[in-house]
Design a protein around this motif. Structure first.
Motif, PDB file in Angstrom:
ATOM      1  N   VAL A  84       0.851  -1.269   0.028  1.00 47.21           N
ATOM      2  CA  VAL A  84      -0.077   0.045  -0.122  1.00 47.21           C
ATOM      3  C   VAL A  84       0.904   1.259   0.300  1.00 47.21           C
ATOM      4  CG1 VAL A  84      -1.778   1.276   1.360  1.00 47.21           C
ATOM      5  CG2 VAL A  84      -2.000  -1.175   1.198  1.00 47.21           C
ATOM      6  N   GLN A  85       0.435   2.212  -0.738  1.00 45.42           N
ATOM      7  CA  GLN A  85       1.209   3.456  -0.638  1.00 45.42           C
ATOM      8  C   GLN A  85       0.141   4.681  -0.494  1.00 45.42           C
ATOM      9  OE1 GLN A  85       4.775   5.461  -3.230  1.00 45.42           O
ATOM     10  NE2 GLN A  85       2.539   5.363  -4.351  1.00 45.42           N
ATOM     11  N   VAL A  86       0.415   5.346   0.210  1.00 48.20           N
ATOM     12  CA  VAL A  86      -0.451   6.699   0.567  1.00 48.20           C
ATOM     13  C   VAL A  86       0.249   7.859   0.888  1.00 48.20           C
ATOM     14  CG1 VAL A  86      -0.926   6.225   2.904  1.00 48.20           C
ATOM     15  CG2 VAL A  86      -2.539   7.689   1.840  1.00 48.20           C
ATOM     16  N   GLU A  87       0.298   8.973   0.310  1.00 45.57           N
ATOM     17  CA  GLU A  87       0.799  10.254   0.363  1.00 45.57           C
ATOM     18  C   GLU A  87       2.337  10.045   0.444  1.00 45.57           C
ATOM     19  OE1 GLU A  87      -1.543  12.169   3.258  1.00 45.57           O
ATOM     20  OE2 GLU A  87      -2.255  13.507   1.744  1.00 45.57           O
ATOM     21  N   GLY A  88       2.888   9.202  -0.277  1.00 42.47           N
ATOM     22  CA  GLY A  88       4.540   9.020  -0.150  1.00 42.47           C
ATOM     23  C   GLY A  88       4.991   8.109   0.763  1.00 42.47           C
ATOM     24  N   VAL A  89       4.044   7.514   1.572  1.00 44.70           N
ATOM     25  CA  VAL A  89       4.358   6.448   2.534  1.00 44.70           C
ATOM     26  C   VAL A  89       3.997   5.104   1.928  1.00 44.70           C
ATOM     27  CG1 VAL A  89       4.031   5.767   4.859  1.00 44.70           C
ATOM     28  CG2 VAL A  89       4.094   8.126   4.469  1.00 44.70           C
ATOM     29  N   SER A  90       4.836   4.200   2.092  1.00 53.42           N
ATOM     30  CA  SER A  90       4.481   2.869   1.564  1.00 53.42           C
ATOM     31  C   SER A  90       4.857   1.517   2.520  1.00 53.42           C
ATOM     32  CB  SER A  90       5.377   2.516   0.232  1.00 53.42           C
ATOM     33  OG  SER A  90       5.310   3.532  -0.681  1.00 53.42           O
ATOM     34  N   PHE A  91       4.255   0.517   2.453  1.00 58.95           N
ATOM     35  CA  PHE A  91       4.401  -0.312   3.280  1.00 58.95           C
ATOM     36  C   PHE A  91       3.569  -1.624   2.710  1.00 58.95           C
ATOM     37  CE2 PHE A  91       0.667   2.219   4.574  1.00 58.95           C
ATOM     38  CZ  PHE A  91      -0.511   1.317   4.660  1.00 58.95           C
ATOM     39  N   PHE A  92       3.952  -2.921   3.364  1.00 58.28           N
ATOM     40  CA  PHE A  92       3.672  -4.077   3.182  1.00 58.28           C
ATOM     41  C   PHE A  92       2.490  -4.533   4.276  1.00 58.28           C
ATOM     42  CE2 PHE A  92       3.968  -8.391   5.045  1.00 58.28           C
ATOM     43  CZ  PHE A  92       3.051  -9.128   4.019  1.00 58.28           C
ATOM     44  N   GLY A  93       1.283  -4.881   3.913  1.00 58.15           N
ATOM     45  CA  GLY A  93       0.205  -5.193   4.766  1.00 58.15           C
ATOM     46  C   GLY A  93      -0.770  -4.158   4.672  1.00 58.15           C
TER      47      GLY A  93
ATOM     48  N   VAL B 226      -1.830   2.571  11.230  1.00 63.28           N
ATOM     49  CA  VAL B 226      -0.919   2.111  10.250  1.00 63.28           C
ATOM     50  C   VAL B 226      -0.138   3.380   9.570  1.00 63.28           C
ATOM     51  CG1 VAL B 226      -0.694   1.065   7.999  1.00 63.28           C
ATOM     52  CG2 VAL B 226      -1.926   0.051   9.964  1.00 63.28           C
ATOM     53  N   ARG B 227      -1.187   4.397   9.274  1.00 63.70           N
ATOM     54  CA  ARG B 227      -0.211   5.597   8.611  1.00 63.70           C
ATOM     55  C   ARG B 227       0.733   6.259   9.540  1.00 63.70           C
ATOM     56  NH1 ARG B 227      -3.798   9.947   5.773  1.00 63.70           N
ATOM     57  NH2 ARG B 227      -1.542  10.443   5.251  1.00 63.70           N
ATOM     58  N   LEU B 228       0.046   6.397  10.752  1.00 63.58           N
ATOM     59  CA  LEU B 228       1.037   7.011  11.762  1.00 63.58           C
ATOM     60  C   LEU B 228       2.498   6.279  12.070  1.00 63.58           C
ATOM     61  CD1 LEU B 228       1.542   9.062  14.140  1.00 63.58           C
ATOM     62  CD2 LEU B 228       0.469   7.612  15.630  1.00 63.58           C
ATOM     63  N   VAL B 229       2.502   4.885  12.081  1.00 62.15           N
ATOM     64  CA  VAL B 229       3.648   4.171  12.237  1.00 62.15           C
ATOM     65  C   VAL B 229       4.331   3.980  11.020  1.00 62.15           C
ATOM     66  CG1 VAL B 229       4.260   1.729  12.581  1.00 62.15           C
ATOM     67  CG2 VAL B 229       2.375   2.478  14.025  1.00 62.15           C
ATOM     68  N   ALA B 230       3.704   3.910   9.763  1.00 58.97           N
ATOM     69  CA  ALA B 230       4.475   3.672   8.630  1.00 58.97           C
ATOM     70  C   ALA B 230       5.083   4.757   8.240  1.00 58.97           C
ATOM     71  CB  ALA B 230       3.557   3.208   7.494  1.00 58.97           C
ATOM     72  N   GLY B 231       4.577   6.106   8.656  1.00 56.50           N
ATOM     73  CA  GLY B 231       5.076   7.309   8.299  1.00 56.50           C
ATOM     74  C   GLY B 231       6.079   8.005   9.193  1.00 56.50           C
ATOM     75  N   THR B 232       6.409   7.189  10.322  1.00 53.42           N
ATOM     76  CA  THR B 232       7.520   7.579  11.384  1.00 53.42           C
ATOM     77  C   THR B 232       8.872   7.499  10.549  1.00 53.42           C
ATOM     78  OG1 THR B 232       6.272   7.039  12.996  1.00 53.42           O
ATOM     79  CG2 THR B 232       8.556   7.042  13.439  1.00 53.42           C
ATOM     80  N   ASP B 233       9.711   8.358  10.653  1.00 57.99           N
ATOM     81  CA  ASP B 233      11.037   8.066   9.900  1.00 57.99           C
ATOM     82  C   ASP B 233      11.857   7.230  10.549  1.00 57.99           C
ATOM     83  OD1 ASP B 233      12.923   8.856   8.424  1.00 57.99           O
ATOM     84  OD2 ASP B 233      14.070   9.946   9.883  1.00 57.99           O
ATOM     85  N   GLY B 234      12.399   6.263   9.872  1.00 53.50           N
ATOM     86  CA  GLY B 234      13.104   5.189  10.189  1.00 53.50           C
ATOM     87  C   GLY B 234      12.364   3.882  10.768  1.00 53.50           C
TER      88      GLY B 234
END
Length: 211
Positions: free
Chosen positions: A160-169, A188-196
């Motif tokens: 999934v990709q949303v607003e430049g943040v991408s993740f599996f699941g 999910v957006r909060l966690v995946a968007g956390t730098d690092g």
């Protein structure tokens, strides 16, 4: 590829891209969750294809799983053929038709089932011929490659990709509904968007639940 948000009333609509293989039960659950998210958040999903077959090329797999992976090529090739002929907007209905028959109804992954799903989605039956053809494999590999560039090679489907943040699941069961779906989306957006941030995982203790 995430477009600029569109204004919808007093909220901006966010576009989320999801890459799927219709054979994957976990991706199916994620996709149904995203449809729930659309109902409670200003999100619209755009459907993209990836391939369990491509993902597992060269992998040493148990024979039963290898056979399932080999069978998975047919349906996703049909999805690419439909997209090539009619545009990406047909993928949502076709994915729903295939996934409902494969996962909810437990129908066999045969040409007859694919043709029935095409009819459900209002698409011509001759698209089923793509299942046994390599004609669309280049386009399939290109779409799959886009997903892998976003998240790396050591993950699976969905992406999934949303607003430049991408993740599996996320890998989740059963399907979160209503505001529960929205809360998971927010988290999910909060966690995946956390730098690092890279990984959060625990052992699965349930089989996929499609209800």
């Amino acid at each position: 590829m995430t477009q600029s948000p569109e204004q919808t009333g007093d909220q901006e609509t966010i576009h989320a891209d999801m890459w799927f293989d219709p054979a994957c039960p976990w991706a199916w659950i994620t996709s149904r969750w995203l449809l729930e998210v659309e109902q409670v958040r200003p999100v619209r999903v755009r459907w993209r294809v990836m391939s369990l077959g491509v993902l597992n090329e060269g992998s040493d797999l148990p024979q039963e799983y290898r056979d399932a992976i080999d069978r998975s090529w047919g349906a996703v090739r049909v999805c690419v053929a439909a997209e090539q002929r009619f545009g990406p907007d047909v993928l949502g209905d076709l994915y729903t038709a295939l996934g409902t028959r494969f996962h909810n109804d437990g129908e066999p992954r045969t040409a007859d089932t694919v043709r029935a799903a095409l009819a459900d989605a209002g698409l011509p039956a001759d698209l089923a011929d793509a299942a046994d053809s390599t004609e669309y494999d280049e386009a399939l590999r290109a779409s799959h490659g886009e997903a892998m560039k976003l998240v790396g090679e050591d993950v699976g489907t969905p992406v999934v990709q949303v607003e430049g943040v991408s993740f599996f699941g996320p890998v989740v069961t059963p399907i979160p509904r209503g505001e529960d779906a929205g809360k998971l989306w927010d988290g999910v957006r909060l966690v995946a968007g956390t730098d690092g941030f890279f990984e959060l995982k625990r052992t699965r203790t349930r089989n996929p639940v499609f209800d």
